[in-house]
Every structure is written in C-alpha cells, then in structure tokens.
Design a protein around this motif. Sequence first.
Motif, PDB file in Angstrom:
ATOM      1  N   HIS A 124      35.164  64.389 -75.903  1.00 28.85           N
ATOM      2  CA  HIS A 124      36.586  64.267 -75.384  1.00 28.85           C
ATOM      3  C   HIS A 124      37.350  63.544 -76.168  1.00 28.85           C
ATOM      4  CE1 HIS A 124      39.666  63.501 -72.294  1.00 28.85           C
ATOM      5  NE2 HIS A 124      39.927  64.687 -72.577  1.00 28.85           N
ATOM      6  N   ARG A 125      36.907  62.245 -76.367  1.00 27.58           N
ATOM      7  CA  ARG A 125      37.702  61.085 -77.309  1.00 27.58           C
ATOM      8  C   ARG A 125      37.742  61.724 -78.726  1.00 27.58           C
ATOM      9  NH1 ARG A 125      36.988  56.726 -80.864  1.00 27.58           N
ATOM     10  NH2 ARG A 125      38.254  54.971 -80.090  1.00 27.58           N
ATOM     11  N   VAL A 126      36.701  62.524 -79.216  1.00 22.00           N
ATOM     12  CA  VAL A 126      36.864  62.958 -80.547  1.00 22.00           C
ATOM     13  C   VAL A 126      38.269  64.058 -80.733  1.00 22.00           C
ATOM     14  CG1 VAL A 126      35.067  64.602 -81.081  1.00 22.00           C
ATOM     15  CG2 VAL A 126      35.850  63.135 -82.827  1.00 22.00           C
ATOM     16  N   MET A 127      38.101  64.805 -79.709  1.00 22.02           N
ATOM     17  CA  MET A 127      38.978  66.022 -79.559  1.00 22.02           C
ATOM     18  C   MET A 127      40.548  65.210 -79.482  1.00 22.02           C
ATOM     19  SD  MET A 127      40.112  68.440 -76.535  1.00 22.02           S
ATOM     20  CE  MET A 127      40.405  67.253 -75.610  1.00 22.02           C
ATOM     21  N   VAL A 128      40.607  64.546 -78.592  1.00 24.61           N
ATOM     22  CA  VAL A 128      42.028  63.773 -78.443  1.00 24.61           C
ATOM     23  C   VAL A 128      42.398  62.982 -79.479  1.00 24.61           C
ATOM     24  CG1 VAL A 128      43.292  61.856 -77.148  1.00 24.61           C
ATOM     25  CG2 VAL A 128      42.052  63.583 -75.888  1.00 24.61           C
ATOM     26  N   ASN A 129      41.575  62.143 -80.272  1.00 25.77           N
ATOM     27  CA  ASN A 129      41.713  61.634 -81.558  1.00 25.77           C
ATOM     28  C   ASN A 129      42.125  62.568 -82.625  1.00 25.77           C
ATOM     29  OD1 ASN A 129      41.767  59.305 -83.234  1.00 25.77           O
ATOM     30  ND2 ASN A 129      39.944  58.602 -82.680  1.00 25.77           N
ATOM     31  N   LEU A 130      41.505  63.669 -82.801  1.00 30.43           N
ATOM     32  CA  LEU A 130      41.582  64.780 -83.934  1.00 30.43           C
ATOM     33  C   LEU A 130      43.326  65.450 -83.545  1.00 30.43           C
ATOM     34  CD1 LEU A 130      38.421  66.572 -84.275  1.00 30.43           C
ATOM     35  CD2 LEU A 130      39.695  65.425 -86.022  1.00 30.43           C
ATOM     36  N   ILE A 131      43.599  65.652 -82.329  1.00 29.55           N
ATOM     37  CA  ILE A 131      44.778  66.176 -82.187  1.00 29.55           C
ATOM     38  C   ILE A 131      46.047  65.269 -82.384  1.00 29.55           C
ATOM     39  CG2 ILE A 131      46.345  66.883 -80.268  1.00 29.55           C
ATOM     40  CD1 ILE A 131      43.916  68.164 -78.927  1.00 29.55           C
ATOM     41  N   TYR A 132      45.685  63.787 -81.861  1.00 26.56           N
ATOM     42  CA  TYR A 132      46.757  62.816 -82.116  1.00 26.56           C
ATOM     43  C   TYR A 132      46.831  62.448 -83.688  1.00 26.56           C
ATOM     44  CZ  TYR A 132      48.998  58.388 -81.624  1.00 26.56           C
ATOM     45  OH  TYR A 132      50.121  57.357 -81.967  1.00 26.56           O
ATOM     46  N   THR A 133      45.633  62.283 -84.426  1.00 22.65           N
ATOM     47  CA  THR A 133      45.624  62.220 -85.638  1.00 22.65           C
ATOM     48  C   THR A 133      46.266  63.250 -86.727  1.00 22.65           C
ATOM     49  OG1 THR A 133      43.784  60.740 -85.737  1.00 22.65           O
ATOM     50  CG2 THR A 133      44.382  61.507 -87.820  1.00 22.65           C
ATOM     51  N   SER A 134      46.051  64.645 -86.236  1.00 26.78           N
ATOM     52  CA  SER A 134      46.605  65.640 -86.964  1.00 26.78           C
ATOM     53  C   SER A 134      48.123  65.401 -86.937  1.00 26.78           C
ATOM     54  CB  SER A 134      46.039  67.013 -86.220  1.00 26.78           C
ATOM     55  OG  SER A 134      46.833  68.209 -86.880  1.00 26.78           O
ATOM     56  N   ASN A 135      48.716  65.304 -85.726  1.00 29.06           N
ATOM     57  CA  ASN A 135      50.133  65.159 -85.220  1.00 29.06           C
ATOM     58  C   ASN A 135      50.826  64.065 -86.189  1.00 29.06           C
ATOM     59  OD1 ASN A 135      50.367  67.547 -83.643  1.00 29.06           O
ATOM     60  ND2 ASN A 135      49.718  66.181 -81.970  1.00 29.06           N
ATOM     61  N   TRP A 136      49.983  62.856 -86.278  1.00 35.68           N
ATOM     62  CA  TRP A 136      50.437  62.070 -86.928  1.00 35.68           C
ATOM     63  C   TRP A 136      50.531  62.371 -88.439  1.00 35.68           C
ATOM     64  CZ3 TRP A 136      47.393  59.178 -90.692  1.00 35.68           C
ATOM     65  CH2 TRP A 136      48.008  57.876 -91.004  1.00 35.68           C
ATOM     66  N   MET A 137      49.686  62.735 -89.153  1.00 35.73           N
ATOM     67  CA  MET A 137      49.800  63.292 -90.578  1.00 35.73           C
ATOM     68  C   MET A 137      50.694  64.403 -90.545  1.00 35.73           C
ATOM     69  SD  MET A 137      45.713  63.503 -91.470  1.00 35.73           S
ATOM     70  CE  MET A 137      45.769  63.078 -93.158  1.00 35.73           C
ATOM     71  N   ALA A 138      50.664  65.218 -89.865  1.00 37.91           N
ATOM     72  CA  ALA A 138      51.964  66.290 -89.834  1.00 37.91           C
ATOM     73  C   ALA A 138      53.359  65.561 -89.784  1.00 37.91           C
ATOM     74  CB  ALA A 138      51.802  67.435 -88.630  1.00 37.91           C
ATOM     75  N   ASP A 139      53.285  64.585 -88.874  1.00 45.21           N
ATOM     76  CA  ASP A 139      54.823  63.886 -88.889  1.00 45.21           C
ATOM     77  C   ASP A 139      54.887  63.404 -90.254  1.00 45.21           C
ATOM     78  OD1 ASP A 139      57.243  62.709 -87.301  1.00 45.21           O
ATOM     79  OD2 ASP A 139      56.133  60.980 -87.765  1.00 45.21           O
ATOM     80  N   SER A 140      54.038  62.564 -90.836  1.00 43.57           N
ATOM     81  CA  SER A 140      54.286  61.990 -92.251  1.00 43.57           C
ATOM     82  C   SER A 140      54.575  63.013 -93.427  1.00 43.57           C
ATOM     83  CB  SER A 140      52.784  61.350 -92.584  1.00 43.57           C
ATOM     84  OG  SER A 140      52.459  60.318 -92.062  1.00 43.57           O
ATOM     85  N   GLN A 141      53.899  64.398 -93.231  1.00 47.29           N
ATOM     86  CA  GLN A 141      54.221  65.310 -94.259  1.00 47.29           C
ATOM     87  C   GLN A 141      55.834  65.970 -93.696  1.00 47.29           C
ATOM     88  OE1 GLN A 141      51.323  65.553 -96.393  1.00 47.29           O
ATOM     89  NE2 GLN A 141      52.400  67.237 -96.590  1.00 47.29           N
ATOM     90  N   MET A 142      56.107  66.074 -92.665  1.00 43.12           N
ATOM     91  CA  MET A 142      57.458  66.549 -92.279  1.00 43.12           C
ATOM     92  C   MET A 142      58.585  65.411 -92.847  1.00 43.12           C
ATOM     93  SD  MET A 142      57.245  68.442 -88.503  1.00 43.12           S
ATOM     94  CE  MET A 142      56.319  66.918 -87.734  1.00 43.12           C
ATOM     95  N   ARG A 143      58.352  64.229 -92.685  1.00 43.67           N
ATOM     96  CA  ARG A 143      59.218  63.097 -93.250  1.00 43.67           C
ATOM     97  C   ARG A 143      59.405  63.395 -94.693  1.00 43.67           C
ATOM     98  NH1 ARG A 143      56.703  58.303 -91.747  1.00 43.67           N
ATOM     99  NH2 ARG A 143      55.493  59.170 -90.110  1.00 43.67           N
ATOM    100  N   LEU A 144      58.210  63.554 -95.136  1.00 42.06           N
ATOM    101  CA  LEU A 144      58.073  63.730 -96.765  1.00 42.06           C
ATOM    102  C   LEU A 144      59.037  65.068 -97.314  1.00 42.06           C
ATOM    103  CD1 LEU A 144      56.778  63.141 -99.675  1.00 42.06           C
ATOM    104  CD2 LEU A 144      55.261  65.163 -98.981  1.00 42.06           C
ATOM    105  N   LEU A 145      58.939  66.259 -96.377  1.00 37.86           N
ATOM    106  CA  LEU A 145      59.713  67.402 -96.742  1.00 37.86           C
ATOM    107  C   LEU A 145      61.109  67.654 -96.364  1.00 37.86           C
ATOM    108  CD1 LEU A 145      56.426  69.538 -95.916  1.00 37.86           C
ATOM    109  CD2 LEU A 145      57.182  69.065 -98.108  1.00 37.86           C
TER     110      LEU A 145
END
Length: 151
Positions: free
Chosen positions: A18-39
């Motif tokens: 459960h921890r890894v699932m939440v961590n993956l979702i959170y990290t994915s959103n964090w990385m997507a946010d970085s990409q969106m700020r770049l674009l």
Amino acid sequence: MSIETDIKQATPFRTPYHRVMVNLIYTSNWMADSQMRLLKPFGLTLQQYNVLRILRGQSPNPVKVSDITERMLDKMSNASRLVDKLVAKKLVLRTECPSDRRAVDVVVTDKGLALLTQLDVHQAELDADYQSKLTEEEAVYLSQLLDKLRA
C-alpha cells in the motif's frame, strides 16, 4: 523526505505494498508537475509533448493517428483532438493516408522539431536534477522494478 512526511500521514500504511502504491502515485504526480512547469511557457500540455515526441521518433515517416493512440503514455488521451491542436500551432501536418482514405497520417513539422530541440535543453536540466538523486544503476534498477510490477 519520506512519503509519510510529504503527505503528512501520522499512521503507518497497512502494508508495504500500500505504501509503494501511494508513493508511486504521489511521485508520478510530482514528476508530471515538473514536466508541466517545463512545458507551460511553450504552450504545450504533457499529452501534446508526448505526441510530438512520438512523431519525432518516426520522422520523417508519417504516423497514423491510431498508431499515436496506441503509443500514448496517457491512454485516456484523445490523440485526434491533440493532433488538431498541434496542427493549429503549426507543429504537425495532417494528411490523408494514400493507402487508406479513412486513416489520417501525421508528421512533425520543422517548427515542431525546432521546439522539441529547445525542450531537449530544458529536459536535460530536469534529468540532471534526477541524476543528483539517483545513480545510473539505481535508475536502471528502479525501471526494472517498475517493469516487473506492471508485468
């Protein structure tokens, strides 16, 4: 920083899975946010950027919209609508497929390729940030673990 700290969770997760699932979702959103700020300064969305990168990978050959759909990272994206927006920005060209009049071929324009070259410089800066946090071996291992999780 731990996932528990980032999401301000005081109680432990039920299981490590459960921890890894939440961590993956959170990290994915964090990385997507970085990409969106770049674009954002370039007027692109993540999905439009994904289409441009797919087309660059096949350039100079045309790609059918249906093939773009299959290769999209976000499977909920409407590739046809995304292509229309990129056509309006003159970043791609849409033409009728000579072998199948119902299909549409798409190619990236020189303007689209130039934009991708610009974005590559900024992407390299993001990559450098990731390199400061993970070794190359760790990145390879993490990718292998993610591949294994999806298998």
